[in-house]
Design an enzyme around this catalytic site. Structure first.
Site, PDB file in Angstrom:
ATOM      1  N   ASP A 109       0.867  -1.200   0.000  1.00  0.00           N
ATOM      2  CA  ASP A 109       0.000   0.000   0.000  1.00  0.00           C
ATOM      3  C   ASP A 109       0.894   1.236   0.000  1.00  0.00           C
ATOM      4  O   ASP A 109       2.131   1.137   0.033  1.00  0.00           O
ATOM      5  CB  ASP A 109      -0.972  -0.003   1.200  1.00  0.00           C
ATOM      6  CG  ASP A 109      -2.288   0.723   0.888  1.00  0.00           C
ATOM      7  OD1 ASP A 109      -2.233   1.939   0.577  1.00  0.00           O
ATOM      8  OD2 ASP A 109      -3.354   0.098   0.968  1.00  0.00           O
ATOM      9  N   ASP A 129       3.817   1.974  -4.963  1.00  0.00           N
ATOM     10  CA  ASP A 129       2.719   2.490  -5.785  1.00  0.00           C
ATOM     11  C   ASP A 129       2.328   1.404  -6.788  1.00  0.00           C
ATOM     12  O   ASP A 129       3.116   1.052  -7.675  1.00  0.00           O
ATOM     13  CB  ASP A 129       3.210   3.759  -6.511  1.00  0.00           C
ATOM     14  CG  ASP A 129       2.130   4.389  -7.377  1.00  0.00           C
ATOM     15  OD1 ASP A 129       1.104   3.720  -7.639  1.00  0.00           O
ATOM     16  OD2 ASP A 129       2.324   5.540  -7.791  1.00  0.00           O
ATOM     17  N   LYS A 143      -8.953  -6.201  -2.990  1.00  0.00           N
ATOM     18  CA  LYS A 143     -10.317  -6.040  -2.483  1.00  0.00           C
ATOM     19  C   LYS A 143     -10.674  -4.560  -2.430  1.00  0.00           C
ATOM     20  O   LYS A 143      -9.983  -3.760  -1.806  1.00  0.00           O
ATOM     21  CB  LYS A 143     -10.416  -6.656  -1.090  1.00  0.00           C
ATOM     22  CG  LYS A 143     -11.746  -6.399  -0.413  1.00  0.00           C
ATOM     23  CD  LYS A 143     -11.823  -7.061   0.951  1.00  0.00           C
ATOM     24  CE  LYS A 143     -12.949  -6.468   1.755  1.00  0.00           C
ATOM     25  NZ  LYS A 143     -12.678  -5.109   2.258  1.00  0.00           N
ATOM     26  N   HIS A 147     -12.780  -0.563  -8.001  1.00  0.00           N
ATOM     27  CA  HIS A 147     -13.957   0.316  -8.128  1.00  0.00           C
ATOM     28  C   HIS A 147     -13.624   1.789  -7.826  1.00  0.00           C
ATOM     29  O   HIS A 147     -14.410   2.670  -8.115  1.00  0.00           O
ATOM     30  CB  HIS A 147     -15.124  -0.189  -7.257  1.00  0.00           C
ATOM     31  CG  HIS A 147     -15.041   0.143  -5.795  1.00  0.00           C
ATOM     32  ND1 HIS A 147     -16.153   0.159  -4.969  1.00  0.00           N
ATOM     33  CD2 HIS A 147     -13.989   0.473  -5.005  1.00  0.00           C
ATOM     34  CE1 HIS A 147     -15.784   0.479  -3.745  1.00  0.00           C
ATOM     35  NE2 HIS A 147     -14.485   0.671  -3.731  1.00  0.00           N
TER      36      HIS A 147
END
Ligand SMILES: C[S@@+](CC[C@H](N)C(=O)[O-])C[C@H]1O[C@@H](n2cnc3c(N)ncnc32)[C@H](O)[C@@H]1O
Length: 242
Positions: A109, A129, A143, A147
């Protein structure tokens, strides 16, 4: 400098952008119009907001990952090394490695997220990144990541995923947990949940995708095949093969 304290309802931060629903031609996203920063810039610059976001993600992962493991845990069978890309503070990674202790599990992350991640003997954390580089692994887990991004960014991310995993016959795959609008139970509550999330995610420049929209970005990134498993009616696990 952003204020460190919020009005009693912390959720005002998330709701304010809807006051800007009518965008002009120069606007980027509703969130940016409301706060002058995009969703991720806000988390990077405001510790309180960063904490709220990371804690919320861990809560969602604690809730959902156990259900995924119970309903379709076999998607993780045979995986030796897994990277949870955009894995936040490792809520999902911890649950997966508890169920599959032989698996080497790593969370990737952004630096400001990893800096505050709780240490864990079974899960490693690395900052980076995902749009630049994803380290190699047997399989990747993402997860609630795709979106958040438009198609062009998703294709770029998918291509990085493809580079990081071995071919399908050597066990390579990408496991995506996200919504597939229109799939799952055809009940009013499912449809309302999809619409509500679509509205929320539009505010941060993301997209809740129907199956044909997922398929389009998968094929554009050069993937060959995929399988959708509906969980709880509203969320889905997508197994994606190179
Ligand atoms: C909606 S959160 C999902 C977190 C976690 N996967 C979960 O479901 O609990 C999206 C995550 O993507 C991370 N992210 C955003 N841009 C990123 C980038 N360029 N590289 C790596 N991670 C990124 C965010 O910091 C955040 O942790």
């Amino acid at each position: 400098m952003l204020p460190r304290t919020y009005t009693p309802a912390q959720s005002v931060v998330g709701l304010r952008p809807y006051g800007f629903l009518i965008l002009d031609e120069h606007s980027t996203s509703l969130f940016k119009k409301a706060h002058s920063l995009n969703f991720w810039e806000m988390a990077e610059q405001d510790d309180t907001y960063n904490q709220i976001l990371n804690n919320a993600m861990v809560s969602d992962s604690n809730f959902l990952t156990d259900i995924i493991l119970r309903e379709c845990g076999d998607v993780f069978l045979g995986i030796n090394s897994l990277i949870d890309v955009g894995g936040g503070h490792g809520g999902a990674a911890r649950a997966i490695v508890n169920a599959f202790p032989q698996m080497k599990c790593t969370v990737l992350d952004l630096p400001h997220v990893i800096a505050e991640a709780p240490s864990d003997v079974h899960v490693s954390f690395i900052s980076g990144d995902m749009f630049k580089y994803i380290p190699p692994a047997n399989a990747l887990f993402l997860k609630w990541v795709f979106h958040d991004w438009g198609d062009e960014d998703c294709v770029k991310l998918l291509k990085n995923c493809k580079e990081a995993i071995p071919p399908r016959d050597a066990g390579g795959k990408v496991i995506i947990v996200d919504m597939v609008v229109g799939s799952g139970l055809n009940e009013i509550v499912t449809r309302e949940t999809h619409v509500l999330y679509d509205l929320f995610i539009m505010c941060v420049e993301g997209i809740e995708r129907e199956e044909f929209e997922w398929k389009r970005i998968f094929m554009e990134a050069g993937f060959g095949d995929y399988k959708i498993i509906s969980v709880l009616g509203v969320r889905s696990v997508i197994e994606l093969y190179p």
